[in-house]
Structure formats: C-alpha cells, structure tokens
Design a protein around this motif. Sequence first.
Motif, PDB file in Angstrom:
ATOM      1  N   LYS A  18       0.873  -1.170   0.000  1.00 55.76           N
ATOM      2  CA  LYS A  18       0.000   0.000   0.000  1.00 55.76           C
ATOM      3  C   LYS A  18       0.910   1.219   0.000  1.00 55.76           C
ATOM      4  N   GLY A  19       1.232   1.697  -1.163  1.00 56.84           N
ATOM      5  CA  GLY A  19       2.149   2.820  -1.236  1.00 56.84           C
ATOM      6  C   GLY A  19       1.968   3.590  -2.510  1.00 56.84           C
ATOM      7  N   GLU A  20       2.903   4.471  -2.740  1.00 57.96           N
ATOM      8  CA  GLU A  20       2.818   5.348  -3.900  1.00 57.96           C
ATOM      9  C   GLU A  20       2.918   4.573  -5.206  1.00 57.96           C
ATOM     10  N   SER A  21       3.683   3.466  -5.211  1.00 58.63           N
ATOM     11  CA  SER A  21       3.828   2.716  -6.461  1.00 58.63           C
ATOM     12  C   SER A  21       2.483   2.149  -6.924  1.00 58.63           C
ATOM     13  N   ASN A  22       1.661   1.660  -5.985  1.00 57.70           N
ATOM     14  CA  ASN A  22       0.338   1.173  -6.375  1.00 57.70           C
ATOM     15  C   ASN A  22      -0.575   2.313  -6.775  1.00 57.70           C
ATOM     16  N   GLU A  23      -0.447   3.468  -6.144  1.00 62.48           N
ATOM     17  CA  GLU A  23      -1.272   4.622  -6.491  1.00 62.48           C
ATOM     18  C   GLU A  23      -1.008   5.059  -7.923  1.00 62.48           C
ATOM     19  N   GLN A  24       0.240   4.970  -8.358  1.00 57.34           N
ATOM     20  CA  GLN A  24       0.586   5.411  -9.706  1.00 57.34           C
ATOM     21  C   GLN A  24       0.027   4.476 -10.769  1.00 57.34           C
ATOM     22  N   LEU A  25      -0.251   3.220 -10.419  1.00 58.14           N
ATOM     23  CA  LEU A  25      -0.740   2.266 -11.399  1.00 58.14           C
ATOM     24  C   LEU A  25      -2.230   2.422 -11.675  1.00 58.14           C
ATOM     25  N   ARG A  26      -2.941   3.096 -10.802  1.00 55.83           N
ATOM     26  CA  ARG A  26      -4.384   3.244 -10.965  1.00 55.83           C
ATOM     27  C   ARG A  26      -4.716   4.363 -11.929  1.00 55.83           C
ATOM     28  N   GLY A  27      -5.803   4.187 -12.649  1.00 52.10           N
ATOM     29  CA  GLY A  27      -6.292   5.258 -13.521  1.00 52.10           C
ATOM     30  C   GLY A  27      -5.385   5.453 -14.727  1.00 52.10           C
ATOM     31  N   HIS A  28      -5.433   6.655 -15.263  1.00 49.54           N
ATOM     32  CA  HIS A  28      -4.625   6.970 -16.433  1.00 49.54           C
ATOM     33  C   HIS A  28      -3.958   8.325 -16.208  1.00 49.54           C
ATOM     34  N   ASN A  29      -2.958   8.570 -16.992  1.00 48.60           N
ATOM     35  CA  ASN A  29      -2.275   9.857 -16.904  1.00 48.60           C
ATOM     36  C   ASN A  29      -3.076  10.911 -17.656  1.00 48.60           C
ATOM     37  N   PRO A  30      -3.118  12.122 -17.121  1.00 48.75           N
ATOM     38  CA  PRO A  30      -3.852  13.170 -17.837  1.00 48.75           C
ATOM     39  C   PRO A  30      -3.196  13.460 -19.182  1.00 48.75           C
ATOM     40  N   SER A  31      -4.019  13.696 -20.187  1.00 50.02           N
ATOM     41  CA  SER A  31      -3.499  13.957 -21.533  1.00 50.02           C
ATOM     42  C   SER A  31      -3.348  15.450 -21.797  1.00 50.02           C
ATOM     43  N   TYR A  32      -3.834  16.276 -20.873  1.00 50.28           N
ATOM     44  CA  TYR A  32      -3.813  17.733 -21.003  1.00 50.28           C
ATOM     45  C   TYR A  32      -4.629  18.209 -22.194  1.00 50.28           C
ATOM     46  N   ARG A  33      -5.644  17.431 -22.552  1.00 50.49           N
ATOM     47  CA  ARG A  33      -6.593  17.813 -23.593  1.00 50.49           C
ATOM     48  C   ARG A  33      -7.988  17.519 -23.074  1.00 50.49           C
ATOM     49  N   ILE A  34      -8.890  18.452 -23.271  1.00 46.43           N
ATOM     50  CA  ILE A  34     -10.286  18.234 -22.931  1.00 46.43           C
ATOM     51  C   ILE A  34     -11.128  18.715 -24.094  1.00 46.43           C
ATOM     52  N   SER A  35     -12.371  18.279 -24.124  1.00 47.64           N
ATOM     53  CA  SER A  35     -13.283  18.652 -25.198  1.00 47.64           C
ATOM     54  C   SER A  35     -14.460  19.424 -24.623  1.00 47.64           C
ATOM     55  N   VAL A  36     -15.029  20.273 -25.455  1.00 46.84           N
ATOM     56  CA  VAL A  36     -16.230  21.002 -25.069  1.00 46.84           C
ATOM     57  C   VAL A  36     -17.402  20.023 -25.097  1.00 46.84           C
ATOM     58  N   GLN A  37     -18.184  20.020 -24.019  1.00 48.32           N
ATOM     59  CA  GLN A  37     -19.344  19.144 -23.962  1.00 48.32           C
ATOM     60  C   GLN A  37     -20.473  19.728 -24.803  1.00 48.32           C
ATOM     61  N   THR A  38     -21.504  18.933 -25.039  1.00 47.90           N
ATOM     62  CA  THR A  38     -22.603  19.379 -25.892  1.00 47.90           C
ATOM     63  C   THR A  38     -23.325  20.596 -25.323  1.00 47.90           C
ATOM     64  N   ASP A  39     -23.268  20.785 -24.002  1.00 50.30           N
ATOM     65  CA  ASP A  39     -23.923  21.948 -23.399  1.00 50.30           C
ATOM     66  C   ASP A  39     -22.991  23.170 -23.330  1.00 50.30           C
ATOM     67  N   GLY A  40     -21.801  23.063 -23.952  1.00 45.65           N
ATOM     68  CA  GLY A  40     -20.877  24.189 -24.016  1.00 45.65           C
ATOM     69  C   GLY A  40     -19.928  24.301 -22.833  1.00 45.65           C
ATOM     70  N   LYS A  41     -19.963  23.355 -21.927  1.00 45.43           N
ATOM     71  CA  LYS A  41     -19.115  23.413 -20.739  1.00 45.43           C
ATOM     72  C   LYS A  41     -17.810  22.669 -20.963  1.00 45.43           C
ATOM     73  N   LEU A  42     -16.778  23.094 -20.221  1.00 48.78           N
ATOM     74  CA  LEU A  42     -15.505  22.385 -20.186  1.00 48.78           C
ATOM     75  C   LEU A  42     -15.427  21.665 -18.848  1.00 48.78           C
ATOM     76  N   LEU A  43     -15.177  20.385 -18.876  1.00 51.55           N
ATOM     77  CA  LEU A  43     -15.090  19.603 -17.660  1.00 51.55           C
ATOM     78  C   LEU A  43     -13.623  19.319 -17.382  1.00 51.55           C
ATOM     79  N   LEU A  44     -13.143  19.787 -16.235  1.00 54.61           N
ATOM     80  CA  LEU A  44     -11.763  19.572 -15.821  1.00 54.61           C
ATOM     81  C   LEU A  44     -11.757  18.363 -14.897  1.00 54.61           C
ATOM     82  N   GLY A  45     -11.108  17.278 -15.291  1.00 53.71           N
ATOM     83  CA  GLY A  45     -11.156  16.025 -14.556  1.00 53.71           C
ATOM     84  C   GLY A  45     -10.366  16.046 -13.262  1.00 53.71           C
TER      85      GLY A  45
END
Length: 75
Positions: A18-45
């Motif tokens: 239970k440490g940082e190495s397991n934390e890094q394996l979860r999820g995905h790395n941010p791509s630094y790109r987001i898209s405008v949603q259909t309602d015109g909003k930007l969602l920052l993950g």
Amino acid sequence: MAFLNAVLAAKGMDLDAKGESNEQLRGHNPSYRISVQTDGKLLLGSAYTKKMNLQPGDEFEISLGRKHIHLSKVA
C-alpha cells in the motif's frame, strides 16, 4: 501460499503493498486535452485537480491565448 508469496517477492512484486507505487498504477495519466461538452461546458477532470492541488471553491481567471486557454488561480 507462502511459496507463492516468496515467488512474487523474488520477482519484485508485492500484492499487499500500500504505497505510492500502487497509487501510480491506478487510472490513467492526464493527456492535457479536454473537449467542449454538448452543453458548451468544459469539464476539468480529477486527475488535473489533484495534480494542481485544487480544493472545492478555488477560483480562476481565464485568459485566451492564440491557441490556448490559460487558467490562473486567483489568490
């Protein structure tokens, strides 16, 4: 079970760690790109908000660059 744990330990794997190495394996790395949603909003993950140490209620100033949108945290 002890034998299997010894084999995994010899390979450098610890399933109970239970440490940082397991934390890094979860999820995905941010791509630094987001898209405008259909309602015109930007969602920052959450990956971005965690990386920037943002808290609920933090405010930003938005400035438009030639090809980018810049977010500057208001102090």
